[in-house]
Design an enzyme around this catalytic site. Structure first.
Site, PDB file in Angstrom:
ATOM      1  N   GLY A  62      72.332 -25.226  15.116  1.00  0.00           N
ATOM      2  CA  GLY A  62      71.258 -26.221  14.941  1.00  0.00           C
ATOM      3  C   GLY A  62      69.958 -25.561  14.534  1.00  0.00           C
TER       4      GLY A  62
ATOM      5  N   ARG B  62      66.044 -27.037  11.910  1.00  0.00           N
ATOM      6  CA  ARG B  62      64.723 -27.625  12.186  1.00  0.00           C
ATOM      7  C   ARG B  62      64.414 -27.509  13.672  1.00  0.00           C
ATOM      8  NH1 ARG B  62      65.899 -32.868  14.090  1.00  0.00           N
ATOM      9  NH2 ARG B  62      67.925 -33.623  13.408  1.00  0.00           N
TER      10      ARG B  62
ATOM     11  N   ASP C 189      79.951 -28.732  12.567  1.00  0.00           N
ATOM     12  CA  ASP C 189      79.670 -29.495  13.779  1.00  0.00           C
ATOM     13  C   ASP C 189      80.197 -28.658  14.943  1.00  0.00           C
ATOM     14  OD1 ASP C 189      79.623 -31.130  15.960  1.00  0.00           O
ATOM     15  OD2 ASP C 189      80.476 -32.878  14.948  1.00  0.00           O
ATOM     16  N   VAL C 190      79.281 -28.069  15.713  1.00  0.00           N
ATOM     17  CA  VAL C 190      79.708 -27.139  16.762  1.00  0.00           C
ATOM     18  C   VAL C 190      80.323 -27.849  17.973  1.00  0.00           C
ATOM     19  CG1 VAL C 190      78.218 -25.223  16.075  1.00  0.00           C
ATOM     20  CG2 VAL C 190      77.343 -26.950  17.671  1.00  0.00           C
TER      21      VAL C 190
ATOM     22  N   TYR D 297      72.070 -35.256  30.911  1.00  0.00           N
ATOM     23  CA  TYR D 297      71.502 -34.018  30.354  1.00  0.00           C
ATOM     24  C   TYR D 297      71.479 -32.913  31.407  1.00  0.00           C
ATOM     25  CZ  TYR D 297      68.031 -31.299  27.635  1.00  0.00           C
ATOM     26  OH  TYR D 297      67.360 -30.333  26.920  1.00  0.00           O
TER      27      TYR D 297
ATOM     28  N   ILE E   4      58.336 -29.450  24.620  1.00  0.00           N
ATOM     29  CA  ILE E   4      58.135 -28.770  23.339  1.00  0.00           C
ATOM     30  C   ILE E   4      57.972 -29.787  22.222  1.00  0.00           C
ATOM     31  CG2 ILE E   4      59.117 -27.060  21.733  1.00  0.00           C
ATOM     32  CD1 ILE E   4      58.607 -25.981  24.622  1.00  0.00           C
TER      33      ILE E   4
END
Ligand code: NAP
Length: 265
Positions: free
Chosen positions: A8, A11, A59-60, A154, A187
């Site tokens: 990824g 960006r 696509d990991v 998450y 971030i």
């Protein structure tokens, strides 16, 4: 020659990581899933500044594509990656009751399973070279295991990443491989609406959101020779902000971070 693979990487934080690793003299594979334009334009920028980089689509979340990505990196540079940054990791803000099974699985795939797939694929090269650096993008240790409202999926996935990190660190140390986490705070990944960014920044004790470059500094340290003996740890990069402090605001205003947003889910 050191080859780094950043998942990824096209960006957001990933792009800042690629820039930093190239600046440190590494040959960098910039992985992306769908945004070829961003990946190619980053690679053009890096190469025109004299660096070595390539954009590789995969696509990991798919174990076969993860394996293929690692092979394609080695084929392109002629040497396999001995630095891996597992940066892919979709965020979600949703109470458990409002989380669909599909969403739950996609968060596990994106954060935890992808990390497992790509790391497992790079280990043979790292072991053969008796050298490897794996850095996983994690989450503040204060919220791991314990959880917090609205981020169960998450937090579960990133807790898995932390467990994977510590287990691998112990398993791979004898092969010269270190495995660590960097835990970003709040971030600015380049696609936050300005009002939301300002609202979040007011809650950070340092008075600003973090940047990709802040994260890249930590990663650069962990993959450097200065961190030879650092393994199995999490380095939090958050300007003093933490999930536990989410009612403490920089400007004194007290608001439960994310509470009002999650209410809209
Ligand atoms: N931003 C924050 O405040 C924050 C805080 C804590 C932790 N983190 C962690 O830091 C990491 C980076 O976050 P970010 O905010 O920079 O992410 P982001 O802006 O959402 O960037 C995600 C990047 O990953 C790529 N990607 C997504 N799924 C992929 C897949 N299955 N295979 C290959 N590439 C894929 C995307 O490429 P395409 O567009 O081509 O799909 C995109 O370039 C994540 O692990 C995140 O959990 C971020």
């Amino acid at each position: 020659m050191r080859v780094a693979l950043v998942t990824g990487g096209a960006r957001g934080i990933g792009a800042a990581l690629c820039e930093r690793l190239v600046a440190d003299g590494m040959h960098v594979a910039v992985n992306y899933r769908s945004d070829a334009a961003s990946a190619e334009s980053l690679v053009d920028r890096l190469c025109s500044a004299g660096g070595q980089a390539v954009a590789l689509r995969a696509d990991v979340c798919d174990p076969e594509q993860a394996q293929h990505l690692v092979r394609a990196t080695a084929e392109h540079f002629g040497v396999g990656a001995t630095v891996l940054v597992n940066n892919v990791g979709e965020f979600t803000l949703s109470p458990v009751a409002a989380t669909s099974a599909r969403r739950w699985d996609s968060i596990m795939d994106s954060n935890l399973n992808s990390t497992f797939y790509v790391t497992r694929a790079v280990l043979p090269t790292m072991r053969e070279r008796r050298y490897g650096r794996v850095v996983n993008l994690g989450l503040s240790p204060t919220v791991l295991v314990r959880g917090a409202p609205n981020i169960a999926a998450y937090a579960v996935a990133k807790t898995g990443v932390a467990v994977l990190t510590r287990s691998l660190a112990a398993e791979e140390a004898r092969h010269g491989i270190t495995v660590n986490c960097v835990a970003p705070g709040l971030i600015d990944n380049g696609h936050l609406p300005p009002e939301q960014a300002a609202w979040m920044a007011r809650r950070v004790p340092a008075g600003r959101l973090g940047t990709g470059r802040d994260i890249a500094e930590a990663v650069a340290f962990l993959v450097s020779d200065r961190a030879d003996y650092v393994s199995g740890t999490t380095l939090t990069v958050s300007g003093g902000w933490d999930w536990e402090d989410r009612t403490v605001a920089h400007d004194g205003e007290v608001t439960e971070l994310f509470e009002d947003e999650a209410a809209n889910v």
